[in-house]
Design a protein around this motif. Structure first.
Motif, PDB file in Angstrom:
ATOM      1  N   GLY A   1       0.825  -1.196   0.000  1.00 24.35           N
ATOM      2  CA  GLY A   1       0.000   0.000   0.000  1.00 24.35           C
ATOM      3  C   GLY A   1       0.857   1.243   0.000  1.00 24.35           C
ATOM      4  N   VAL A   2       0.284   2.360   0.488  1.00 25.42           N
ATOM      5  CA  VAL A   2       1.016   3.623   0.530  1.00 25.42           C
ATOM      6  C   VAL A   2       0.670   4.352   1.820  1.00 25.42           C
ATOM      7  CG1 VAL A   2       0.941   3.848  -1.997  1.00 25.42           C
ATOM      8  CG2 VAL A   2      -0.782   5.013  -0.603  1.00 25.42           C
ATOM      9  N   VAL A   3       1.512   5.303   2.177  1.00 22.26           N
ATOM     10  CA  VAL A   3       1.205   6.234   3.250  1.00 22.26           C
ATOM     11  C   VAL A   3       1.216   7.633   2.654  1.00 22.26           C
ATOM     12  CG1 VAL A   3       3.638   6.371   3.970  1.00 22.26           C
ATOM     13  CG2 VAL A   3       1.826   7.068   5.555  1.00 22.26           C
ATOM     14  N   LEU A   4       0.174   8.414   2.955  1.00 18.39           N
ATOM     15  CA  LEU A   4       0.083   9.779   2.456  1.00 18.39           C
ATOM     16  C   LEU A   4       0.920  10.712   3.316  1.00 18.39           C
ATOM     17  CD1 LEU A   4      -3.781  10.017   1.762  1.00 18.39           C
ATOM     18  CD2 LEU A   4      -1.957   9.203   0.242  1.00 18.39           C
ATOM     19  N   LYS A   5       1.160  11.901   2.818  1.00 14.98           N
ATOM     20  CA  LYS A   5       1.971  12.857   3.567  1.00 14.98           C
ATOM     21  C   LYS A   5       1.284  13.322   4.844  1.00 14.98           C
ATOM     22  CE  LYS A   5       5.123  14.420  -0.008  1.00 14.98           C
ATOM     23  NZ  LYS A   5       5.700  15.543  -0.781  1.00 14.98           N
ATOM     24  N   ASP A   6      -0.051  13.123   4.923  1.00 15.99           N
ATOM     25  CA  ASP A   6      -0.738  13.472   6.165  1.00 15.99           C
ATOM     26  C   ASP A   6      -0.727  12.316   7.162  1.00 15.99           C
ATOM     27  OD1 ASP A   6      -2.612  11.630   5.266  1.00 15.99           O
ATOM     28  OD2 ASP A   6      -4.195  13.095   4.898  1.00 15.99           O
ATOM     29  N   GLY A   7      -0.029  11.220   6.800  1.00 19.59           N
ATOM     30  CA  GLY A   7       0.100  10.084   7.693  1.00 19.59           C
ATOM     31  C   GLY A   7      -0.909   8.978   7.484  1.00 19.59           C
ATOM     32  N   THR A   8      -1.894   9.188   6.616  1.00 19.21           N
ATOM     33  CA  THR A   8      -2.912   8.172   6.353  1.00 19.21           C
ATOM     34  C   THR A   8      -2.304   6.977   5.631  1.00 19.21           C
ATOM     35  OG1 THR A   8      -4.630   9.868   6.159  1.00 19.21           O
ATOM     36  CG2 THR A   8      -5.145   7.698   5.254  1.00 19.21           C
ATOM     37  N   GLU A   9      -2.544   5.781   6.133  1.00 19.05           N
ATOM     38  CA  GLU A   9      -2.086   4.566   5.468  1.00 19.05           C
ATOM     39  C   GLU A   9      -3.244   3.936   4.702  1.00 19.05           C
ATOM     40  OE1 GLU A   9      -0.052   1.725   7.861  1.00 19.05           O
ATOM     41  OE2 GLU A   9       1.524   3.139   8.476  1.00 19.05           O
ATOM     42  N   ILE A  10      -2.972   3.541   3.473  1.00 20.48           N
ATOM     43  CA  ILE A  10      -3.967   2.855   2.637  1.00 20.48           C
ATOM     44  C   ILE A  10      -3.310   1.578   2.138  1.00 20.48           C
ATOM     45  CG2 ILE A  10      -5.581   3.091   0.721  1.00 20.48           C
ATOM     46  CD1 ILE A  10      -4.979   6.120   0.755  1.00 20.48           C
ATOM     47  N   HIS A  11      -3.938   0.453   2.394  1.00 15.68           N
ATOM     48  CA  HIS A  11      -3.331  -0.833   2.067  1.00 15.68           C
ATOM     49  C   HIS A  11      -3.938  -1.406   0.789  1.00 15.68           C
ATOM     50  CE1 HIS A  11      -1.073  -1.080   5.848  1.00 15.68           C
ATOM     51  NE2 HIS A  11      -2.106  -0.435   6.358  1.00 15.68           N
ATOM     52  N   SER A  12      -3.131  -2.207   0.094  1.00 16.54           N
ATOM     53  CA  SER A  12      -3.594  -2.807  -1.155  1.00 16.54           C
ATOM     54  C   SER A  12      -2.737  -4.011  -1.502  1.00 16.54           C
ATOM     55  CB  SER A  12      -3.514  -1.783  -2.298  1.00 16.54           C
ATOM     56  OG  SER A  12      -2.168  -1.383  -2.519  1.00 16.54           O
ATOM     57  N   LYS A  13      -3.232  -4.793  -2.445  1.00 21.81           N
ATOM     58  CA  LYS A  13      -2.483  -5.952  -2.916  1.00 21.81           C
ATOM     59  C   LYS A  13      -1.390  -5.553  -3.905  1.00 21.81           C
ATOM     60  CE  LYS A  13      -6.592  -8.928  -2.509  1.00 21.81           C
ATOM     61  NZ  LYS A  13      -7.590  -9.722  -3.266  1.00 21.81           N
TER      62      LYS A  13
END
Length: 578
Positions: free
Chosen positions: A323-335
């Motif tokens: 996944g990725v982490v945004l610059k605001d700290g939000t983590e979004i997970h993905s395959k």
């Protein structure tokens, strides 16, 4: 009215096609889990997302800017004037993508141009006549008449030259719509694996069969300087220089450098709504393409977000992308994660360096992003009136819809402009490609006014080793305008605003490393099996589950949608075998 110049404060005042998408997407909550994430809402990223979602993967697009489109974006820089701020012409949008995604249904409208090329001369007319000019379009007989002003021999040779180029370009099409040959797969592994990999040979076999006995000519044009080809066919300077511009457009190269022939062929491959070789203006600007693709993607269920700036790709304990982490700290997970950013941004900025082999990072550092381009977007209150083809009463002539080639009287002018930039200085007589899309698309400017795009070459990334200053931008734009004035007196007084984008500005605003519009030079060492590197030509990266889907991968910049489509198919195939 004084000319307005781009400033940091002015950036916040710009509105853009895509603000509707922002209001719909940015206020929606980003889910914490998706099957696939696409970094960057450029046209290739949006195409990848649409196909991933159609393939059954829950997909989201994360765009850092306030507007979708990447380089294919429309922005209202001055009140009432809507510009294709970076890319400015449509052609290499792949037909199957246009059909699959029902882009016409989703609002894409294209104004095809005929004629399409106009080269006025800087000369005194004979016997009171205006200066000569060269206008080229789809009518071969009219082309021959135009070329005949300069050379009857060239006029006779031109139809055969066009047919020759079209045959070579047509043969390449199978290579555009498939990944390069899987050389390691064909050469090693079990028999079953090698047979499966052998299927990747099909496109190149089709290409070879289409070329037939023309294979030597094809090899020559992709490796030779374009002038070697043009000198064999033609003798008149205006025709050779006009054709040579397509061999260097967007590339820090000269018509005498090897490989410039391929860039010409690359631009001949164009197609707009089944019209071969055509280039067109998108209604509302190039952002209209991105908005149509985004609309299609949303109709299949893709979540699209603007102002979501990705800080880093997340790497799992097994070394794969999670996944990725945004610059605001939000983590979004993905395959899987697909990056529409340049290879440099993907691997140097977004991927943790300890997840990549040192030798790979060293190879990434060697990718060439040199750019010669400074883009100047100009708002004018009247149509340019060219000495070579005067038009009274602010009424457009056929030549106004063309790509207007200025400072293209001779190849020597192009060579001199290139040499100045190589030596660290902006060209004092730059190659100027002017387009005026508002001639065909009245939605772009207030009545009686027009938007003018100046795609200019050659300018370095650094001026004699120093960063561009506002004074440098102003001085270069003044130089460009002085040359336009020579062809179309009154142009300078018609200017009500200008937006000057030197290579560092193209990099900063659009994420184009080095300001390179192709996400990396389209040189022979960075094409097909070597785009952007030999180990990356199949869209896969050293990080499992991380893919490239932008123009930095095969088949390269300008071939709209193909990298995104190929990368999406590759990612889905890998997921099926996990």
């Amino acid at each position: 009215m004084a000319a307005a110049v781009w400033t940091d404060r002015g950036r916040r005042a710009v509105t853009a096609v895509g603000t509707v998408a922002r209001s719909r997407s940015s206020h929606a909550a980003v889910k914490s889990q998706y099957d696939a994430l696409v970094i960057g809402g450029g046209h290739n990223g949006l195409v990848a997302a649409a196909y991933l979602q159609r393939g059954g993967l829950r997909t989201a697009v994360l765009e850092r800017r306030h507007v979708l489109g990447g380089a294919a974006v429309s922005e209202e820089i001055f009140p009432g004037f809507h510009f294709s701020r970076c890319s400015y012409l449509l052609s290499l949008l792949r037909p199957h993508i246009y059909t699959d995604l029902e882009l016409k249904k989703h609002g894409l409208k294209v104004y095809t141009r005929d004629p399409h090329a106009y080269t006025p001369m800087l000369e005194d007319g004979v016997g009171g006549a205006p200066p000569r000019s060269l206008i080229l379009g789809s009518d071969l007989a009219m082309n021959q008449k135009e070329i005949g002003k300069f050379s009857q021999k060239d006029a006779k040779a031109f139809p055969e030259f066009v047919a020759h180029l079209e045959k070579l370009a047509e043969a390449i099409h199978p290579l555009l719509d498939a990944p390069p040959v899987d050389v390691p797969g064909v050469a090693s592994g079990s028999l079953r694996e090698r047979l499966a990999a052998a299927k990747t040979l099909t496109p190149i076999i089709k290409c070879g069969l289409k070329l037939g006995t023309n294979i030597p000519e094809f090899y020559e044009i992709v490796t030779a300087p374009i002038m070697k080809i043009l000198n064999r066919w033609f003798e008149s300077e205006p025709l050779r220089a006009t054709l040579a511009t397509d061999g260097v457009i967007g590339a820090m190269t000269s018509p005498s450098n090897p490989g410039s022939g391929y860039v010409l062929l690359h631009h001949v491959m164009g197609e707009v709504e089944k019209e071969k070789g055509a280039w067109g203006y998108v209604e509302g600007g190039m952002g209209g393409v991105s908005q149509a693709i985004a609309s299609s993607a949303r109709s299949h269920g893709v979540d699209i977000f603007t102002e979501k700036d990705v800080a880093q790709v997340l790497i799992g304990s097994d070394g794969s992308a999670t996944g990725v982490v945004l610059k605001d700290g939000t983590e979004i997970h993905s395959k899987v994660v697909l990056s529409n950013a340049t290879p440099h941004v993907t691997f140097k900025n977004l991927t943790p360096q300890d997840a990549l082999p040192p030798e790979f990072i060293k190879a990434v550092d060697q990718i060439d992003y040199t750019s010669p381009v400074t883009k100047i977007n100009v708002a004018v209150d009247k149509l340019p009136n060219f000495l070579a083809n005067p038009t009274p009463d602010n009424k457009p002539g056929p030549h106004h819809q063309c790509s207007i080639h200025l400072n293209c009287e001779s190849v020597e002018v192009l060579e001199t402009a290139y040499k100045e930039a190589v030596n660290g200085r902006p060209s004092t007589r730059p190659m100027l490609e002017m387009t005026i899309p508002s001639v065909l698309d009245p939605t772009l400017a207030p009545p009686g006014c027009h938007v003018v795009s100046l795609f200019t070459q050659f300018t370095p990334y650094l001026i004699e080793g120093q960063e561009w200053t506002d004074q440098d931008r102003e001085a270069y734009a003044d130089t460009a305008f002085d040359w336009v004035e020579k062809y179309a007196p009154g142009f300078k007084t018609s200017v009500v605003g200008r937006d000057i984008l030197a290579p560092p500005d193209l990099e900063r605003i659009f994420g184009l490393t080095g300001g390179n519009i192709f996400h990396g030079s389209m040189s022979l060492d960075q094409l097909y099996l070597a785009r952007p590197l030999p180990c990356l030509s199949d869209y896969r990266t050293p990080v499992k589950g991380l893919y490239l889907c932008g123009s930095g991968s095969h088949p390269g910049g300008g071939v709209m949608g193909s990298p995104g489509w190929n990368a999406a198919l590759t990612a889905m195939a890998d997921l099926r075998t996990r």
